[in-house]
Design an enzyme around this catalytic site. Structure first.
Site, PDB file in Angstrom:
ATOM      1  N   GLU A  62       0.821  -1.219   0.000  1.00  0.00           N
ATOM      2  CA  GLU A  62       0.000   0.000   0.000  1.00  0.00           C
ATOM      3  C   GLU A  62       0.849   1.260   0.000  1.00  0.00           C
ATOM      4  O   GLU A  62       0.345   2.351  -0.224  1.00  0.00           O
ATOM      5  CB  GLU A  62      -0.993  -0.009   1.174  1.00  0.00           C
ATOM      6  CG  GLU A  62      -0.380  -0.187   2.536  1.00  0.00           C
ATOM      7  CD  GLU A  62       0.017   1.137   3.174  1.00  0.00           C
ATOM      8  OE1 GLU A  62      -0.553   2.168   2.819  1.00  0.00           O
ATOM      9  OE2 GLU A  62       0.912   1.123   4.021  1.00  0.00           O
ATOM     10  N   GLN A  71       1.613   3.990  17.248  1.00  0.00           N
ATOM     11  CA  GLN A  71       1.781   2.739  16.509  1.00  0.00           C
ATOM     12  C   GLN A  71       3.261   2.389  16.356  1.00  0.00           C
ATOM     13  O   GLN A  71       3.624   1.219  16.320  1.00  0.00           O
ATOM     14  CB  GLN A  71       1.139   2.847  15.122  1.00  0.00           C
ATOM     15  CG  GLN A  71      -0.354   2.643  15.112  1.00  0.00           C
ATOM     16  CD  GLN A  71      -0.905   2.554  13.703  1.00  0.00           C
ATOM     17  OE1 GLN A  71      -0.171   2.558  12.721  1.00  0.00           O
ATOM     18  NE2 GLN A  71      -2.212   2.489  13.579  1.00  0.00           N
ATOM     19  N   HIS A  98      -3.390  -2.820   3.852  1.00  0.00           N
ATOM     20  CA  HIS A  98      -2.586  -2.493   5.028  1.00  0.00           C
ATOM     21  C   HIS A  98      -2.147  -3.771   5.758  1.00  0.00           C
ATOM     22  O   HIS A  98      -0.996  -3.893   6.189  1.00  0.00           O
ATOM     23  CB  HIS A  98      -3.371  -1.607   5.999  1.00  0.00           C
ATOM     24  CG  HIS A  98      -3.276  -0.153   5.711  1.00  0.00           C
ATOM     25  ND1 HIS A  98      -4.091   0.472   4.789  1.00  0.00           N
ATOM     26  CD2 HIS A  98      -2.458   0.814   6.189  1.00  0.00           C
ATOM     27  CE1 HIS A  98      -3.779   1.758   4.737  1.00  0.00           C
ATOM     28  NE2 HIS A  98      -2.784   1.984   5.573  1.00  0.00           N
ATOM     29  N   HIS A 156      -9.014  -2.588  11.145  1.00  0.00           N
ATOM     30  CA  HIS A 156      -7.910  -1.746  11.613  1.00  0.00           C
ATOM     31  C   HIS A 156      -7.105  -2.467  12.691  1.00  0.00           C
ATOM     32  O   HIS A 156      -5.872  -2.453  12.688  1.00  0.00           O
ATOM     33  CB  HIS A 156      -8.433  -0.409  12.143  1.00  0.00           C
ATOM     34  CG  HIS A 156      -9.085   0.431  11.093  1.00  0.00           C
ATOM     35  ND1 HIS A 156      -8.418   0.867   9.973  1.00  0.00           N
ATOM     36  CD2 HIS A 156     -10.348   0.913  10.985  1.00  0.00           C
ATOM     37  CE1 HIS A 156      -9.229   1.581   9.218  1.00  0.00           C
ATOM     38  NE2 HIS A 156     -10.410   1.622   9.803  1.00  0.00           N
ATOM     39  N   MET A 157      -7.803  -3.107  13.620  1.00  0.00           N
ATOM     40  CA  MET A 157      -7.115  -3.860  14.658  1.00  0.00           C
ATOM     41  C   MET A 157      -6.375  -5.039  14.052  1.00  0.00           C
ATOM     42  O   MET A 157      -5.286  -5.413  14.511  1.00  0.00           O
ATOM     43  CB  MET A 157      -8.131  -4.349  15.704  1.00  0.00           C
ATOM     44  CG  MET A 157      -7.522  -5.065  16.895  1.00  0.00           C
ATOM     45  SD  MET A 157      -6.300  -4.101  17.797  1.00  0.00           S
ATOM     46  CE  MET A 157      -7.232  -2.601  18.115  1.00  0.00           C
ATOM     47  N   GLY A 158      -6.938  -5.609  12.994  1.00  0.00           N
ATOM     48  CA  GLY A 158      -6.330  -6.762  12.348  1.00  0.00           C
ATOM     49  C   GLY A 158      -4.914  -6.504  11.879  1.00  0.00           C
ATOM     50  O   GLY A 158      -4.015  -7.337  12.067  1.00  0.00           O
ATOM     51  N   ASP A 159      -4.669  -5.326  11.288  1.00  0.00           N
ATOM     52  CA  ASP A 159      -3.300  -5.060  10.828  1.00  0.00           C
ATOM     53  C   ASP A 159      -2.420  -4.542  11.966  1.00  0.00           C
ATOM     54  O   ASP A 159      -1.214  -4.772  11.986  1.00  0.00           O
ATOM     55  CB  ASP A 159      -3.275  -4.140   9.607  1.00  0.00           C
ATOM     56  CG  ASP A 159      -3.658  -2.704   9.891  1.00  0.00           C
ATOM     57  OD1 ASP A 159      -2.839  -2.003  10.491  1.00  0.00           O
ATOM     58  OD2 ASP A 159      -4.752  -2.273   9.491  1.00  0.00           O
TER      59      ASP A 159
END
Length: 353
Positions: free
Chosen positions: A10, A100, A316, A290-293
């Site tokens: 990405e 992050q 992502h 979002h939490m997955g990545d």
């Protein structure tokens, strides 16, 4: 030294943030070229530069190429330093994106406690809002062992910024793996609808629209309203948004959010957030996309194999998996199922003790 092409996948700033974190925890230096090459404003922008310098400060790293607009950097970490850190992004750049970068390091640091005070944007486009970080990410990380507290002292919206956040991390010696492949029954749904330097009815209307949409699914969210009376509002500029989250009987939380903008009705903002949460629920996924990545770097460091599901295999997520595998020699699989995607991560049990 690892060489990373920043235009892979990405092609955004997440590649850099993940590389910085894993470089520190593994001790592997890296060189990145073509940073954000696919973006309309390529190279390091202020919030990316802040992430680089914050990572360097925490790890005593030597850095070359760390200036605004730079399309390549070299990062050579030393060792993690415990203590209290003050970080000023200097713009409305996202505080969440700086977190992050630092959290995969701090949650396994050889420290009793680390505190961060970060100034910048708490609720800005193309980044998780701070309410998602403190009510969804922090909770899910606690399932792995570390304790994380995020206190919002003042919100900051684009373009004025000025948000202030205090973060306290109590690390774990090693992270526990996560094995949650089904959503489970919902214990409840909560949310925060805020409006600063704006009429209070903006926050009210966002919340009402979300409540009405989720009521169609038989859900009754408890949404806290956050607004300020004229003359007592400490924020630098106007802004609004809503974050929703649900907690499962399996222990994890899923979340969704939407940000207000000029000309966008408050009802649209509230409905967007509700639709996002409903989509995860309907997919039966254990975590939102979002939490997955976000989970991948943490689980690659965890002590054992993790398994979890997300609704979609996003760009992502795919890119983050590839970056993680550059630093950590392990197996990570993404298996498409009928209604969601199963992610398997073999953690290496790395701690910085």
């Amino acid at each position: 030294m690892i060489t990373i092409d920043g235009s892979m996948g990405e092609g955004g700033g997440q590649i850099l943030r993940t590389a910085l974190a894993l470089s520190i925890v593994t001790g592997e230096p890296f060189r990145m070229i073509n940073i954000r090459a696919r973006r309309s404003n390529p190279g390091l922008q202020q919030q990316h530069l802040t992430s680089v310098m914050a990572a360097a400060k925490v790890s005593g790293a030597r850095v070359d190429g760390a200036y605004r607009g730079s399309t390549s950097i070299t990062f050579e970490p030393h060792s993690v330093k415990c203590g209290d850190y003050t970080i000023d992004i200097g713009t409305a750049g996202s505080i969440s994106l700086v977190l992050q970068t630092l959290l995969p390091v701090l949650v396994i640091a050889n420290c009793n406690r680390v505190t961060l005070e970060i100034t910048g944007g708490t609720d800005v486009p193309k980044a998780p809002p701070i309410d998602y970080m403190r009510h969804v990410l922090a909770h899910n990380l606690s399932l792995m062992g570390p304790r994380l507290n995020i206190e919002v002292m003042r919100r900051g919206h684009y373009p004025r910024g000025g948000g202030r956040v205090k973060v306290t991390v109590e690390p774990a010696a090693k992270l526990r793996p996560i094995r949650i492949t089904e959503l489970g029954e919902l214990r409840g749904v909560w949310g925060i609808s805020h409006a600063v330097r704006l009429p209070s009815h903006v926050a009210v209307r966002q919340a009402k629209a979300a409540e009405e949409y989720l009521a169609q699914l038989g859900l009754s969210p408890k949404i806290t309203l956050e607004y300020y009376e004229q003359g007592s509002d400490p924020h630098l500029g106007p802004g609004s948004g809503i974050t929703l989250w649900a907690e499962s009987t399996n222990g994890q939380r899923i979340g969704s959010d939407a940000l207000g903008e000029r000309g966008k009705p408050a009802e649209t903002v509230g409905r967007e957030a509700a639709e996002g949460l409903a989509a995860v629920i309907k997919a039966g996924a254990a975590f939102d996309d979002h939490m997955g990545d976000m989970l991948v770097p943490f689980l690659a460091l965890a002590n054992g194999e993790s398994q979890y599901t997300v609704a979609n295999l996003t760009s992502h997520l795919s890119t983050n998996i590839e970056v993680v595998k550059m630093f950590i020699k392990t197996e990570i699989e993404a298996i498409k199922r009928t209604s969601n995607v199963l992610i398997k991560v073999k953690g290496i049990g790395l701690g910085l003790r």
